[in-house]
Scaffold this motif. Structure first.
Motif, PDB file in Angstrom:
ATOM      1  N   ALA A   1       4.116  -5.412   7.130  1.00 23.48           N
ATOM      2  CA  ALA A   1       3.091  -5.065   7.966  1.00 23.48           C
ATOM      3  C   ALA A   1       2.096  -6.008   8.250  1.00 23.48           C
ATOM      4  O   ALA A   1       1.789  -6.605   7.160  1.00 23.48           O
ATOM      5  CB  ALA A   1       2.662  -3.693   7.721  1.00 23.48           C
TER       6      ALA A   1
ATOM      7  N   ILE B   1      12.940 -10.630   0.197  1.00 26.06           N
ATOM      8  CA  ILE B   1      14.340  -9.915  -0.044  1.00 26.06           C
ATOM      9  C   ILE B   1      14.132  -8.387   0.708  1.00 26.06           C
ATOM     10  O   ILE B   1      13.263  -7.674   0.130  1.00 26.06           O
ATOM     11  CB  ILE B   1      14.740  -9.953  -1.235  1.00 26.06           C
ATOM     12  CG1 ILE B   1      14.543 -11.094  -2.214  1.00 26.06           C
ATOM     13  CG2 ILE B   1      16.168  -8.982  -1.618  1.00 26.06           C
ATOM     14  CD1 ILE B   1      14.977 -10.974  -3.553  1.00 26.06           C
TER      15      ILE B   1
ATOM     16  N   SER C   1       8.079  -4.481   4.145  1.00 24.08           N
ATOM     17  CA  SER C   1       8.689  -4.645   5.568  1.00 24.08           C
ATOM     18  C   SER C   1       7.586  -5.893   5.873  1.00 24.08           C
ATOM     19  O   SER C   1       7.988  -6.784   7.092  1.00 24.08           O
ATOM     20  CB  SER C   1       8.151  -3.265   6.217  1.00 24.08           C
ATOM     21  OG  SER C   1       6.883  -3.186   6.163  1.00 24.08           O
TER      22      SER C   1
ATOM     23  N   ALA D   1      17.545  -5.315  -2.625  1.00 22.50           N
ATOM     24  CA  ALA D   1      17.045  -5.901  -3.445  1.00 22.50           C
ATOM     25  C   ALA D   1      17.323  -5.227  -4.972  1.00 22.50           C
ATOM     26  O   ALA D   1      17.465  -6.180  -5.912  1.00 22.50           O
ATOM     27  CB  ALA D   1      15.493  -5.378  -3.417  1.00 22.50           C
TER      28      ALA D   1
ATOM     29  N   GLY E   1      -3.168  -7.197   0.276  1.00 24.27           N
ATOM     30  CA  GLY E   1      -3.267  -6.633   1.585  1.00 24.27           C
ATOM     31  C   GLY E   1      -4.530  -6.371   2.163  1.00 24.27           C
ATOM     32  O   GLY E   1      -5.541  -6.726   1.228  1.00 24.27           O
ATOM     33  N   GLN E   2      -5.115  -5.985   3.228  1.00 24.76           N
ATOM     34  CA  GLN E   2      -6.171  -6.026   3.781  1.00 24.76           C
ATOM     35  C   GLN E   2      -7.093  -4.747   2.996  1.00 24.76           C
ATOM     36  O   GLN E   2      -8.289  -5.244   3.058  1.00 24.76           O
ATOM     37  CB  GLN E   2      -5.980  -5.311   5.126  1.00 24.76           C
ATOM     38  CG  GLN E   2      -7.225  -5.280   6.068  1.00 24.76           C
ATOM     39  CD  GLN E   2      -6.841  -4.487   7.380  1.00 24.76           C
ATOM     40  OE1 GLN E   2      -5.760  -5.061   8.141  1.00 24.76           O
ATOM     41  NE2 GLN E   2      -7.511  -3.771   7.942  1.00 24.76           N
TER      42      GLN E   2
ATOM     43  N   ARG F   1       0.846  -1.141   0.216  1.00 27.16           N
ATOM     44  CA  ARG F   1      -0.052   0.067  -0.210  1.00 27.16           C
ATOM     45  C   ARG F   1       0.873   1.041   0.007  1.00 27.16           C
ATOM     46  O   ARG F   1       0.386   2.239  -0.464  1.00 27.16           O
ATOM     47  CB  ARG F   1      -1.024   0.008   1.269  1.00 27.16           C
ATOM     48  CG  ARG F   1      -1.709   1.324   1.350  1.00 27.16           C
ATOM     49  CD  ARG F   1      -2.810   1.189   2.178  1.00 27.16           C
ATOM     50  NE  ARG F   1      -3.279   2.293   2.655  1.00 27.16           N
ATOM     51  CZ  ARG F   1      -4.331   2.475   3.303  1.00 27.16           C
ATOM     52  NH1 ARG F   1      -5.078   1.622   4.025  1.00 27.16           N
ATOM     53  NH2 ARG F   1      -4.958   3.645   3.591  1.00 27.16           N
TER      54      ARG F   1
HETATM   55  C1  LIG Z   1      -6.323   0.428   7.857  1.00 23.28           C
HETATM   56  C2  LIG Z   1      -5.050  -0.014   6.963  1.00 23.28           C
HETATM   57  C3  LIG Z   1      -5.161  -0.766   6.016  1.00 23.28           C
HETATM   58  C4  LIG Z   1      -3.871  -1.180   5.219  1.00 23.28           C
HETATM   59  N1  LIG Z   1      -3.949  -1.959   4.138  1.00 23.28           N
HETATM   60  C5  LIG Z   1      -2.744  -2.269   3.833  1.00 23.28           C
HETATM   61  C6  LIG Z   1      -2.852  -3.244   2.377  1.00 23.28           C
HETATM   62  O1  LIG Z   1      -3.833  -3.728   2.037  1.00 23.28           O
HETATM   63  N2  LIG Z   1      -1.608  -3.600   1.920  1.00 23.28           N
HETATM   64  C7  LIG Z   1      -0.551  -2.791   2.456  1.00 23.28           C
HETATM   65  O2  LIG Z   1       0.686  -3.300   1.897  1.00 23.28           O
HETATM   66  N3  LIG Z   1      -0.261  -2.254   3.511  1.00 23.28           N
HETATM   67  C8  LIG Z   1      -1.631  -1.839   4.166  1.00 23.28           C
HETATM   68  N4  LIG Z   1      -1.550  -0.977   5.076  1.00 23.28           N
HETATM   69  C9  LIG Z   1      -0.166  -0.538   5.184  1.00 23.28           C
HETATM   70  C10 LIG Z   1       0.801  -0.920   6.186  1.00 23.28           C
HETATM   71  O3  LIG Z   1       0.698  -0.799   7.406  1.00 23.28           O
HETATM   72  C11 LIG Z   1       2.197  -0.645   5.660  1.00 23.28           C
HETATM   73  O4  LIG Z   1       2.343   0.773   6.046  1.00 23.28           O
HETATM   74  C12 LIG Z   1       2.526  -0.816   4.572  1.00 23.28           C
HETATM   75  O5  LIG Z   1       2.460  -2.265   3.989  1.00 23.28           O
HETATM   76  C13 LIG Z   1       4.158  -0.558   4.192  1.00 23.28           C
HETATM   77  O6  LIG Z   1       4.521  -0.760   2.841  1.00 23.28           O
HETATM   78  P1  LIG Z   1       6.018  -1.208   2.730  1.00 23.28           P
HETATM   79  O7  LIG Z   1       6.367  -2.340   3.340  1.00 23.28           O
HETATM   80  O8  LIG Z   1       6.266  -1.272   1.288  1.00 23.28           O
HETATM   81  O9  LIG Z   1       6.797   0.118   3.234  1.00 23.28           O
HETATM   82  P2  LIG Z   1       7.818   0.337   4.554  1.00 23.28           P
HETATM   83  O10 LIG Z   1       7.133  -0.185   5.754  1.00 23.28           O
HETATM   84  O11 LIG Z   1       8.228   1.765   4.122  1.00 23.28           O
HETATM   85  O12 LIG Z   1       8.982  -0.731   4.456  1.00 23.28           O
HETATM   86  C14 LIG Z   1       9.902  -0.734   3.258  1.00 23.28           C
HETATM   87  C15 LIG Z   1      10.567  -2.134   3.499  1.00 23.28           C
HETATM   88  O13 LIG Z   1      11.736  -1.987   2.560  1.00 23.28           O
HETATM   89  C16 LIG Z   1      13.124  -2.611   3.246  1.00 23.28           C
HETATM   90  N5  LIG Z   1      14.046  -1.789   2.331  1.00 23.28           N
HETATM   91  C17 LIG Z   1      14.568  -0.739   2.065  1.00 23.28           C
HETATM   92  N6  LIG Z   1      15.351  -0.456   1.204  1.00 23.28           N
HETATM   93  C18 LIG Z   1      15.510  -1.589   0.752  1.00 23.28           C
HETATM   94  C19 LIG Z   1      16.563  -2.134  -0.363  1.00 23.28           C
HETATM   95  N7  LIG Z   1      17.156  -1.332  -1.043  1.00 23.28           N
HETATM   96  N8  LIG Z   1      16.571  -3.529  -0.549  1.00 23.28           N
HETATM   97  C20 LIG Z   1      15.560  -4.320   0.038  1.00 23.28           C
HETATM   98  N9  LIG Z   1      14.795  -3.841   1.338  1.00 23.28           N
HETATM   99  C21 LIG Z   1      14.834  -2.484   1.462  1.00 23.28           C
HETATM  100  C22 LIG Z   1      12.976  -1.684   4.372  1.00 23.28           C
HETATM  101  O14 LIG Z   1      13.980  -2.646   5.397  1.00 23.28           O
HETATM  102  C23 LIG Z   1      11.528  -2.060   4.765  1.00 23.28           C
HETATM  103  O15 LIG Z   1      11.252  -3.180   5.753  1.00 23.28           O
HETATM  104  C24 LIG Z   1      -2.548  -0.523   5.773  1.00 23.28           C
HETATM  105  C25 LIG Z   1      -2.593   0.143   6.842  1.00 23.28           C
HETATM  106  C26 LIG Z   1      -3.935   0.581   7.544  1.00 23.28           C
HETATM  107  C27 LIG Z   1      -3.677   1.474   8.573  1.00 23.28           C
END
Ligand SMILES: Cc1cc2nc3c(=O)[nH]c(=O)nc-3n(C[C@H](O)[C@H](O)[C@H](O)COP(=O)(O)OP(=O)(O)OC[C@H]3O[C@@H](n4cnc5c(N)ncnc54)[C@H](O)[C@@H]3O)c2cc1C
Length: 324
Positions: free
Chosen positions: A271, A287, A269, A307, A252-253, A237
Motif C-alpha cells: 500500500a 514475496i 501488499s 511466504a 511506513g507513513q 501497519r
Molecule cells: C493514514 C494512513 C496511514 C497508514 N500508515 C501505514 C504505515 O505506516 N505502514 C503500513 O504498512 N501501512 C499503513 N497504512 C495502512 C495501509 O493502507 C495498508 O492497509 C497496510 O499497509 C496493509 O498491510 P499488509 O500489506 O500487511 O496487509 P494486506 O493489505 O492485507 O496485504 C497482505 C498481502 O499478503 C499477501 N499474502 C496473503 N497470504 C500470503 C502468503 N501466504 N504468502 C505470501 N503473501 C501472502 C496478499 O496477497 C496481500 O498482498 C496506513 C493507512 C492510512 C489510511
C-alpha cells in the motif's frame, strides 16, 4: 561556504547516520573551498571528536553538561546555534533521526531561517543550498530552496555513504551558558528496546512481515530469516493494528522511514502508506502470493508464492551458503 554538522551521540555511541551526514558535508564543502565543523553536544561526548576528524571535520565544537545526559531540545538547539556562529556556516546539516528531525525545526526557528526535513539529496548551486526531499508519501521528489541563510537540512539515514578520509579536527570548547529555561522540555524516561536487536532505522538489511503471514506465531519465520541475515525486523501497519507486532516495528507513513541496502517484504501488499516508509531502499525483495500485488511495482526482485513455504526454504539455503 562553511558547513556545520550536528553529531548525535546515543548511549555513548556516535550515530552512523551522523557520520553519513558528515561525509556528505565534506563532499559538498570541498568544491566550495569551505570548512566543515561539527557541533558535538551532550554529556561526556568529547572523545568522539577524534572519529569526527577522521571523517573529515576540520573543527569540532564541544558543548558538554551533565544536564545533557538525555536530549534537551532547547539546550541542544542553543549549542548548535553557538557553533554555527563560531563557524559562520551557510548550511547546517543533521541526520533525520527522531532527534535530528526535532532539532532541525528548533534550530531553524532560533535562527529565523528555513528547515527541510528528511532529504535524500543536497547540493549548492551558485552559492544557494538546494535540498531534494520525497513528498506525497514518496510519490514525487521536491527540490526546495531557502530564502534565508543558513539552510537547515536533515538527511535521511542510510542514503549517503559514510567515508573515512583521515585527518584530525581542531577541538574547541563552546562556552554555552545553559540556563534553567533551556531545560523546559526534558526526557524523563528512556524505554530501551531489547538489547542486541538491530535498530530499524539504521539497519542495512530489514526483513518485514505483513498480514500475508496470516498469524502472529508465523512471525517466527520472519525473525529467523532476519537472524540468519543479521537484519532488523519490520512490520506493516495491518499487523500492528491487529496487535500481532509492536508499533516500534511499523514501517511506513505513520511508522518508521527506512532506507536499507536490502528490504525483504513478506506478505505485504505494498500500500502507498507502506511504500512511503521504505521505497528508497536500495534493493527490495517481495514475496507475495498475489502476482498483481502493488509491492511488485516497487520491488527489484519478486517471488510469487506462499511466504510460509518459500521463507523456510530460503532460510535453509541461506544457512548452507553462509556456512560454506
Ligand atoms: C493514514 C494512513 C496511514 C497508514 N500508515 C501505514 C504505515 O505506516 N505502514 C503500513 O504498512 N501501512 C499503513 N497504512 C495502512 C495501509 O493502507 C495498508 O492497509 C497496510 O499497509 C496493509 O498491510 P499488509 O500489506 O500487511 O496487509 P494486506 O493489505 O492485507 O496485504 C497482505 C498481502 O499478503 C499477501 N499474502 C496473503 N497470504 C500470503 C502468503 N501466504 N504468502 C505470501 N503473501 C501472502 C496478499 O496477497 C496481500 O498482498 C496506513 C493507512 C492510512 C489510511
Amino acid at each position: 561556504m562553511n558547513i556545520l554538522v550536528f553529531a548525535e551521540v546515543r548511549d555513548g555511541k556516535l550515530k552512523k547516520s551522523s557520520l553519513e551526514t558528515l561525509s556528505e558535508a565534506v563532499r559538498l564543502a570541498g568544491p566550495l573551498g569551505g570548512k566543515v565543523g561539527v557541533a558535538l553536544v551532550g554529556e561526556g561526548v568529547k572523545a568522539h571528536a577524534e572519529t569526527l576528524g577522521r571523517y573529515g571535520a576540520a573543527r569540532v565544537f564541544v558543548a558538554e553538561s551533565p544536564r545533557l545526559k538525555h536530549y534537551a531540545p532547547e539546550a541542544v538547539a542553543k549549542a548548535v546555534v553557538a557553533a554555527h556562529q563560531k563557524l559562520g556556516s551557510g548550511a547546517i546539516l543533521m541526520a533525520a533521526t527522531a532527534m535530528g528531525r526535532d532539532l532541525a525545526g528548533a534550530v531553524g526557528a532560533l535562527l529565523g531561517t528555513g528547515a527541510a526535513a528528511d532529504c535524500t539529496g543536497v547540493s549548492v548551486e551558485g552559492g544557494k543550498v538546494r535540498a531534494k526531499r520525497p513528498v506525497y508519501s514518496g510519490k514525487v521528489y521536491a527540490t526546495v530552496g531557502f530564502k534565508k541563510s543558513p539552510a537547515v537540512v536533515s538527511l535521511r539515514p542510510n542514503v549517503f555513504p559514510a567515508k573515512e578520509v583521515g585527518g584530525a579536527a581542531a577541538v574547541e570548547d563552546l562556552a554555552v551558558a545553559f540556563e534553567d529555561a533551556d531545560f523546559r522540555s526534558a526526557v524523563r524516561e528512556v524505554a530501551a528496546t531489547a538489547q542486541g536487536k538491530v535498530e530499524l532505522t539504521e539497519a542495512s538489511v530489514i526483513v518485514a512481515g505483513g498480514r500475508g503471514l496470516q498469524a502472529p506465531e508465523n512471525f517466527k519465520v520472519r525473525d529467523e530469516l532476519a537472524s540468519v541475515l543479521g537484519a532488523a525486523v519490520g512490520a506493516s501497519r495491518a499487523v500492528v493494528d491487529n496487535g500481532w507486532r509492536p508499533h516500534s516495528e511499523q514501517v511506513g507513513q505513520t511508522g518508521k522511514t527506512v532506507a536499507p541496502n536490502l528490504y525483504i517484504a513478506l506478505g505485504i501488499s505494498g500500500a502507498i502508506q507502506h511504500l512511503a516508509g521504505m521505497r528508497t531502499s536500495k534493493v527490495i525483495v517481495a514475496i507475495n502470493k498475489d502476482p498483481d500485488a502493488p509491492i511488485f511495482k516497487a520491488a527489484t526482485y519478486g517471488v510469487v508464492g506462499d511466504a510460509m513455504e518459500i521463507v523456510p526454504a530460503l532460510i535453509q539455503n541461506l544457512k548452507k551458503v553462509l556456512a560454506s
